[in-house]
Design an enzyme around this catalytic site. Structure first.
Site, PDB file in Angstrom:
ATOM      1  CE1 TYR A  63      -4.154  -2.197   5.560  1.00  0.00           C
ATOM      2  CE2 TYR A  63      -3.453   0.026   4.950  1.00  0.00           C
ATOM      3  CZ  TYR A  63      -3.893  -1.235   4.589  1.00  0.00           C
ATOM      4  OH  TYR A  63      -4.074  -1.547   3.243  1.00  0.00           O
ATOM      5  CB  SER A  72      -0.851  -0.008   1.278  1.00  0.00           C
ATOM      6  OG  SER A  72      -1.494   1.230   1.460  1.00  0.00           O
TER       7      SER A  72
HETATM    8  P1  NDP Z   1     -11.349  -6.139  -0.082  1.00  0.00           P
HETATM    9  O1  NDP Z   1     -11.811  -6.049   1.321  1.00  0.00           O
HETATM   10  O2  NDP Z   1     -12.303  -5.793  -1.169  1.00  0.00           O
HETATM   11  O3  NDP Z   1     -10.759  -7.595  -0.364  1.00  0.00           O
HETATM   12  C1  NDP Z   1      -9.948  -8.252   0.570  1.00  0.00           C
HETATM   13  C2  NDP Z   1      -9.824  -9.697   0.178  1.00  0.00           C
HETATM   14  O4  NDP Z   1      -8.998 -10.358   1.155  1.00  0.00           O
HETATM   15  C3  NDP Z   1     -11.158 -10.421   0.164  1.00  0.00           C
HETATM   16  O5  NDP Z   1     -11.204 -11.305  -0.928  1.00  0.00           O
HETATM   17  C4  NDP Z   1     -11.155 -11.206   1.463  1.00  0.00           C
HETATM   18  O6  NDP Z   1     -11.884 -12.409   1.289  1.00  0.00           O
HETATM   19  C5  NDP Z   1      -9.668 -11.515   1.588  1.00  0.00           C
HETATM   20  N1  NDP Z   1      -9.290 -11.851   2.956  1.00  0.00           N
HETATM   21  C6  NDP Z   1      -9.369 -11.092   4.059  1.00  0.00           C
HETATM   22  N2  NDP Z   1      -8.949 -11.777   5.133  1.00  0.00           N
HETATM   23  C7  NDP Z   1      -8.595 -13.008   4.673  1.00  0.00           C
HETATM   24  C8  NDP Z   1      -8.101 -14.171   5.291  1.00  0.00           C
HETATM   25  N3  NDP Z   1      -7.858 -14.231   6.609  1.00  0.00           N
HETATM   26  N4  NDP Z   1      -7.848 -15.256   4.528  1.00  0.00           N
HETATM   27  C9  NDP Z   1      -8.097 -15.233   3.205  1.00  0.00           C
HETATM   28  N5  NDP Z   1      -8.560 -14.163   2.563  1.00  0.00           N
HETATM   29  C10 NDP Z   1      -8.815 -13.060   3.297  1.00  0.00           C
HETATM   30  O7  NDP Z   1     -10.074  -5.217  -0.158  1.00  0.00           O
HETATM   31  P2  NDP Z   1      -9.045  -4.798  -1.321  1.00  0.00           P
HETATM   32  O8  NDP Z   1      -9.304  -5.512  -2.582  1.00  0.00           O
HETATM   33  O9  NDP Z   1      -8.988  -3.328  -1.312  1.00  0.00           O
HETATM   34  O10 NDP Z   1      -7.691  -5.318  -0.653  1.00  0.00           O
HETATM   35  C11 NDP Z   1      -6.763  -6.167  -1.277  1.00  0.00           C
HETATM   36  C12 NDP Z   1      -5.372  -5.777  -0.826  1.00  0.00           C
HETATM   37  O11 NDP Z   1      -5.076  -4.467  -1.304  1.00  0.00           O
HETATM   38  C13 NDP Z   1      -5.181  -5.745   0.689  1.00  0.00           C
HETATM   39  O12 NDP Z   1      -3.944  -6.321   1.011  1.00  0.00           O
HETATM   40  C14 NDP Z   1      -5.176  -4.266   0.997  1.00  0.00           C
HETATM   41  O13 NDP Z   1      -4.455  -3.973   2.155  1.00  0.00           O
HETATM   42  C15 NDP Z   1      -4.526  -3.711  -0.250  1.00  0.00           C
HETATM   43  N6  NDP Z   1      -4.774  -2.287  -0.489  1.00  0.00           N
HETATM   44  C16 NDP Z   1      -6.047  -1.813  -0.666  1.00  0.00           C
HETATM   45  C17 NDP Z   1      -6.256  -0.460  -0.828  1.00  0.00           C
HETATM   46  C18 NDP Z   1      -7.621   0.132  -0.932  1.00  0.00           C
HETATM   47  O14 NDP Z   1      -7.766   1.357  -0.824  1.00  0.00           O
HETATM   48  N7  NDP Z   1      -8.663  -0.655  -1.133  1.00  0.00           N
HETATM   49  C19 NDP Z   1      -5.132   0.489  -0.893  1.00  0.00           C
HETATM   50  C20 NDP Z   1      -3.853  -0.118  -0.732  1.00  0.00           C
HETATM   51  C21 NDP Z   1      -3.692  -1.446  -0.540  1.00  0.00           C
HETATM   52  P3  NDP Z   1     -12.793 -13.156   2.390  1.00  0.00           P
HETATM   53  O15 NDP Z   1     -13.392 -12.099   3.267  1.00  0.00           O
HETATM   54  O16 NDP Z   1     -13.778 -13.899   1.542  1.00  0.00           O
HETATM   55  O17 NDP Z   1     -11.844 -14.074   3.096  1.00  0.00           O
END
Ligand code: NDP
Length: 246
Positions: free
Chosen positions: A151, A138
């Site tokens: 975070y 990020s």
């Molecule tokens: P979302 O919340 O839309 O997606 C997160 C994904 O991670 C979901 O598919 C969720 O699936 C999965 N997840 C969460 N916890 C677990 C777990 N314990 N085991 C397996 N899967 C897990 O968020 P984003 O798409 O935005 O996030 C994706 C990445 O991008 C993250 O690492 C985030 O930190 C990073 N990011 C996002 C930004 C933003 O502004 N959105 C900015 C910078 C970085 P499920 O709940 O089904 O397990």
């Protein structure tokens, strides 16, 4: 990639049930790659009906399940050529009030879960002298933001471990790429428990005066890095909405 589509190698994506991971799953599937999609919400991944795709309900903090899923996918589609360690959670909080359980959860998923993904593929990639590990960090892995202390700790960790890993994988022709997005329109913020911090973050996005990144914007950056020739390692991509100042 000049190989015929059916010969394209296996791509593993963690956190493929939402946001960036889901967009990446669709994009890599459209390129013709077989996929292993991992997240806890199996039904969302299965509902995509992507071809040559194994979907498994795996919590990335459960190392054993993650390894089993990778071995199963590799027995179907051959060795994984790339893992996109994308699963993550963002629980923003005022550090004087935030429950430490929230720090623990973020460290477990964002750091240890990501290390589990690396563990599942790195040894085999080194043996084959081929492969790519893409870690989703990020902008909060490069600079600080209000209410982001824990975070930010996890994302600075992702940047640090990725660069260290890149140095150690380089002599084995294995690439390590860090993708660092700014704000992206996904479910990520929804898990923050402090309603006033959530509202403030939404205001910050609105006040930019233009949409933040879409998950598809980030997925294209991931694909760009991956599709370079194997001898080219895009070490890091930092991308954000043009209007994002911070
Ligand atoms: P979302 O919340 O839309 O997606 C997160 C994904 O991670 C979901 O598919 C969720 O699936 C999965 N997840 C969460 N916890 C677990 C777990 N314990 N085991 C397996 N899967 C897990 O968020 P984003 O798409 O935005 O996030 C994706 C990445 O991008 C993250 O690492 C985030 O930190 C990073 N990011 C996002 C930004 C933003 O502004 N959105 C900015 C910078 C970085 P499920 O709940 O089904 O397990």
């Amino acid at each position: 990639m000049s190989l015929p589509k059916q010969k394209l190698p296996l791509v593993i994506i963690t956190g493929a049930s939402s946001g960036i991971g889901l967009a990446a799953a669709k994009l890599f599937a459209a390129r013709g790659h077989p996929l292993l999609l991992l997240a806890r919400r199996l039904e969302i991944m299965e509902a995509l009906h992507l071809p040559h795709t194994l979907c498994k309900a795996v919590d990335v903090t459960d190392r054993k399940s993650l390894l089993e899923a990778v071995r199963q996918a590799e027995s179907l589609y051959g060795a994984a050529d790339v893992i996109i360690n994308n699963a993550g959670i963002m629980l923003l909080g005022d550090i004087t009030r935030q429950h430490p359980d929230e720090w623990d959860r973020m460290l477990e998923v964002n750091v240890k879960g990501l290390l589990n993904g690396i563990h599942a593929v790195a040894g085999s990639m080194v043996k084959r002298q081929h492969g790519t590990i893409i870690n989703i960090s990020s902008v909060a892995g490069r600079k600080t933001f209000a209410n982001h202390v824990a975070y930010t700790a996890t994302k600075f960790a992702v940047h640090g471990l990725s660069e260290n890993l890149r140095e150690e994988m380089a002599p084995h022709d294995v690439r390590v790429v860090t993708i660092a997005p700014g704000a992206v329109e996904t479910e990520l913020l929804s898990h923050t428990s402090d309603e006033s911090i959530k509202a403030g973050y939404d205001d910050w996005k609105t006040n930019m005066g233009a949409p933040v990144l879409s998950p598809e914007d980030v997925a294209r950056a991931i694909l760009y890095a991956y599709e370079q020739p194997q001898g080219v390692c895009i070490r890091e991509i930092v991308l954000a909405a043009t209007r994002q100042q911070a």
